[in-house]
Enzyme design. Structure first.
Site, PDB file in Angstrom:
ATOM      1  N   PHE A 145      13.534   5.294   3.105  1.00 34.44           N
ATOM      2  CA  PHE A 145      12.406   6.020   3.686  1.00 34.44           C
ATOM      3  C   PHE A 145      11.144   5.223   3.369  1.00 34.44           C
ATOM      4  O   PHE A 145      10.685   5.194   2.232  1.00 34.44           O
ATOM      5  CB  PHE A 145      12.272   7.442   3.147  1.00 34.44           C
ATOM      6  CG  PHE A 145      11.152   8.184   3.839  1.00 34.44           C
ATOM      7  CD1 PHE A 145      11.387   8.801   5.058  1.00 34.44           C
ATOM      8  CD2 PHE A 145       9.889   8.228   3.305  1.00 34.44           C
ATOM      9  CE1 PHE A 145      10.349   9.461   5.728  1.00 34.44           C
ATOM     10  CE2 PHE A 145       8.856   8.875   3.956  1.00 34.44           C
ATOM     11  CZ  PHE A 145       9.085   9.492   5.169  1.00 34.44           C
ATOM     12  N   ASP A 230       8.992  -1.534  -2.346  1.00 38.06           N
ATOM     13  CA  ASP A 230       8.231  -0.375  -1.892  1.00 38.06           C
ATOM     14  C   ASP A 230       8.124   0.598  -3.049  1.00 38.06           C
ATOM     15  O   ASP A 230       9.036   1.372  -3.320  1.00 38.06           O
ATOM     16  CB  ASP A 230       8.925   0.269  -0.689  1.00 38.06           C
ATOM     17  CG  ASP A 230       8.170   1.488  -0.161  1.00 38.06           C
ATOM     18  OD1 ASP A 230       7.314   2.025  -0.889  1.00 38.06           O
ATOM     19  OD2 ASP A 230       8.457   1.915   0.971  1.00 38.06           O
ATOM     20  N   LYS A 259       0.324   6.568  -2.190  1.00 32.95           N
ATOM     21  CA  LYS A 259       0.402   7.884  -2.815  1.00 32.95           C
ATOM     22  C   LYS A 259      -0.504   8.020  -4.040  1.00 32.95           C
ATOM     23  O   LYS A 259      -1.679   8.305  -3.903  1.00 32.95           O
ATOM     24  CB  LYS A 259       1.850   8.240  -3.135  1.00 32.95           C
ATOM     25  CG  LYS A 259       2.716   8.415  -1.872  1.00 32.95           C
ATOM     26  CD  LYS A 259       4.022   9.080  -2.173  1.00 32.95           C
ATOM     27  CE  LYS A 259       4.924   9.166  -0.942  1.00 32.95           C
ATOM     28  NZ  LYS A 259       4.407   9.998   0.150  1.00 32.95           N
TER      29      LYS A 259
END
Length: 404
Positions: A145, A230, A259
């Site tokens: 994801f 990531d 984030k």
């Protein structure tokens, strides 16, 4: 007798009426938040065990981050990259030093940072490695994801994320997550990068076999391929290290961050790499109106300062041990398996008892917010400011849900 009117049903109905149904939220309407706790419109408090998918690593309204934002709001919030502002170099230098890299390219969302990494890797492949035009390939893992843009969902293996959004962008090769031999077999002269999450969050907090990423690092170096980590969800203290890839003793060629980099206040993302990688970009080839804006840089610089002390990494490691011990004690008592590192856990609920969604609904009724994924799995990711008492309370509520 006074009748108490609750605001939650009306607020939920209004949201359902006026917004596209691209989410299926729990029936909670948050009005205030502080630290690891949130309060809904009716005054009920909940322990936040999702932390905005790690965007709130430092908790809700961390005083230092709020102060940095307030101070910058009184000065200048946006200039665009058409000019340089006085917060830009401070943030970029701090983040580059935190990552041990030469350069930083700030963006806004995690998906933008992943898109940036893809573009940089391809351009590096053509300009530096010498891959023939339009032939660059990037190896990714199943269960990944990395975001929801059309390019990113092109290499998703999740039908919900991918279906009906084609035609899809070519140039990606999917291999099983954690399978080093599959990575080795997938590498060709056209391979420019291996892009993977050190721990797969959306897939259920999946931790790869020990030595997998060390092997990927070795392969990438040997084959002249960029290794891209990531760390949007796994990084910035979540697993007990600044970056989750550190658990493997590995340094990637490029970090993809987001984030928590925005401190739960503004969207901030970035890629960090050495000059021989990020230096392939020239003016006009890539950018963003809001990327690297003064407000984002002021908050991001304070995030970097908080991480530089090591306090939050230590808390995540120490309290994570307590969390995982408590979860493992529930195996065989309604829990099938537990995975994760630091203050991050994937918990497989016995599907004979309930689905992950049902578990999260019942937890919410008991004042704990969590998120399900893939059937009977729930994800737990409390803010790193959570206390031991908070952890024990959440574990007790989960045990009660499993026994109900």
């Amino acid at each position: 007798m006074t009748t108490v009117e609750f605001r939650t049903p009306e607020a939920l109905a209004e949201a359902e009426r006026w917004t596209a149904h691209n989410y299926h939220p729990l029936p909670v309407v948050v009005a205030e938040a502080d630290g690891a706790w949130v309060t809904d419109v009716d005054g009920r408090r909940y322990l936040d065990f999702l932390a905005g998918y790690s965007a709130l690593n430092f908790g809700h309204r961390h005083p230092g981050l709020v102060a940095a934002a307030h101070a910058q709001l009184d000065r200048v919030t946006l200039t665009s990259r058409a000019f340089v502002h006085d917060q830009f170099a401070t943030f970029c230098r701090g983040l580059a030093e935190l990552c041990g890299k030469d350069l930083v390219l700030p963006m806004n969302t995690g998906a933008e940072a992943v898109e940036t990494a893809i573009k940089v890797a391809r351009k590096w492949g053509y300009r530096v490695k010498g891959v023939a035009d339009e032939r660059a390939e990037i190896i990714v893992a199943d269960g990944n994801f990395h975001g929801r843009t059309t390019t990113i969902v092109s290499f998703s293996t999740d039908p919900e994320a991918r279906a009906d959004f084609g035609p899809y962008t070519p140039g990606f090769v999917v291999v099983p997550y954690g399978d080093l031999e599959a990575v080795r077999a997938a590498i060709t002269p056209n391979t420019v990068a291996v892009l993977m999450e050190p721990i797969q969050g959306e897939a259920g907090v999946l931790v790869p076999p020990a030595g997998f990423f060390a092997g990927v690092r070795e392969l990438c170096t040997e084959q002249n391929v960029l290794m891209i980590a990531d760390e949007i969800q796994s990084g910035l203290g979540r697993t007990g290290r600044t970056f989750a890839i550190e658990h493997e003793g590995v340094v990637p060629d490029m970090y993809v961050l987001g984030k928590a980099l925005g401190g739960g206040i503004v969207p901030v993302s970035a890629v960090a790499a050495d000059r021989d990688v990020l230096g392939v970009l020239r003016p006009g080839e890539h950018g963003s109106t809001f990327g690297g804006n003064p407000l984002a840089c002021a908050v991001g610089a304070e995030v970097v300062r908080l991480l530089s002390t090591g306090e939050f990494q230590e808390r995540s490691e120490r309290l994570g041990s307590r969390l995982h011990a408590g979860l493992e004690a529930l195996i065989g008592k309604g829990v099938v398996a537990v995975r994760g590192r630091g203050l991050w856990a994937g918990v497989d609920i016995d599907p004979a008892l309930m689905t992950g969604r049902q578990a999260c609904e019942r937890l919410a009724e008991r004042g704990v917010l969590a998120k399900d994924t893939h059937g009977s799995t729930i994800r737990l990711a409390p803010p790193l400011v959570v206390t031991e008492a908070d952890l024990d309370h959440a574990l007790a509520q989960l045990a009660a849900v499993l026994n109900s």
